[in-house]
Each structure stands twice: as C-alpha cells, then as structure tokens.
Design a protein around this motif. Structure first.
Motif, mmCIF file in Angstrom:
data_model
loop_
_atom_site.group_PDB
_atom_site.id
_atom_site.type_symbol
_atom_site.label_atom_id
_atom_site.label_comp_id
_atom_site.label_asym_id
_atom_site.label_seq_id
_atom_site.Cartn_x
_atom_site.Cartn_y
_atom_site.Cartn_z
ATOM 1 N N HIS A 8 3.512 -0.776 -6.637
ATOM 2 C CA HIS A 8 3.274 -0.273 -5.360
ATOM 3 C C HIS A 8 3.775 -1.305 -4.316
ATOM 4 N N ASP A 9 3.911 -0.639 -3.117
ATOM 5 C CA ASP A 9 4.357 -1.484 -1.982
ATOM 6 C C ASP A 9 3.411 -2.922 -1.611
ATOM 7 N N ARG A 10 2.454 -2.919 -1.836
ATOM 8 C CA ARG A 10 1.624 -3.831 -1.624
ATOM 9 C C ARG A 10 0.747 -4.168 -2.769
ATOM 10 N N LEU A 11 0.869 -5.386 -3.297
ATOM 11 C CA LEU A 11 0.082 -6.073 -4.289
ATOM 12 C C LEU A 11 -0.646 -6.945 -3.924
ATOM 13 N N ASP A 12 -1.956 -6.796 -3.763
ATOM 14 C CA ASP A 12 -2.796 -7.852 -3.293
ATOM 15 C C ASP A 12 -4.031 -7.731 -4.396
ATOM 16 N N TYR A 13 -5.001 -8.670 -3.972
ATOM 17 C CA TYR A 13 -6.351 -8.949 -4.753
ATOM 18 C C TYR A 13 -6.775 -7.493 -5.326
ATOM 19 N N GLN A 14 -6.841 -6.656 -4.167
ATOM 20 C CA GLN A 14 -7.216 -5.290 -4.809
ATOM 21 C C GLN A 14 -6.284 -4.341 -5.820
ATOM 22 N N SER A 15 -5.354 -4.916 -6.053
ATOM 23 C CA SER A 15 -4.499 -4.098 -7.055
ATOM 24 C C SER A 15 -4.466 -5.163 -8.416
#
Length: 93
Positions: A8-15
């Motif tokens: 995905h375009d944004r990989l942060d703690y939620q992903s």
C-alpha cells in the motif's frame, strides 16, 4: 511458483498486522514485493518485511523488492537499505 504482493502507499503501525498476516501466508518459493505505490514506510512495517525476508531465506526461499518508488528508495536509504540490500539478509545480519 512466484507470488506477487502489492504494498500500500502508506505503511505505518496500523498496517503491521495485515502485512504480517499476508506475508506469513505465502509459501511459494519466490516472493516479489511490489513497492511502486509506497510513499511512507514506518519502522514497524519495515521490521515485518525484514523478518519475512530473513525467515524465507532461512527456508531457502527468495524474496525480491520490485518497482520501488522514489519515496520508498528515499525512506529505505534513511534506514541504511537499498531495494537490493533489503532482500539480502546476508548483507545486514
């Protein structure tokens, strides 16, 4: 057989949880991770990817990062990686 995974375009703690689940479910001998959409890559998702790469390498399986976006390349360089070295655990272990 080869499996392709599109990040995905944004990989942060939620992903982290969905990414971990998806990567752990892959049993094919070759995994290609497409990073063409990545604009943000946090340290936790990066750790998940590194863990996947290392585990797969220990099992004799290959992992490749393909089509890394400019943003992804920039972020990886901040962590001391390139798209090539990210999938070579012998270079960082």
């Amino acid at each position: 057989m080869t499996t392709h995974v599109q990040l995905h375009d944004r990989l942060d703690y939620q992903s982290v949880a969905p990414l971990l689940s998806e990567l752990k479910s892959i049993t094919d001998a070759e995994l290609v991770i497409d990073a063409s959409n990545v604009r943000h890559l946090g340290s936790l998702p990066l750790q998940v990817i590194l863990s996947c790469v290392k585990s797969r390498a220990a099992e004799g399986k290959t992992t490749r990062l393909a089509n890394a976006s400019d943003g992804c390349v920039d972020i990886l360089s901040l962590f001391g990686f390139s798209p090539e070295t990210l999938t070579q655990p012998e270079a960082w272990t």
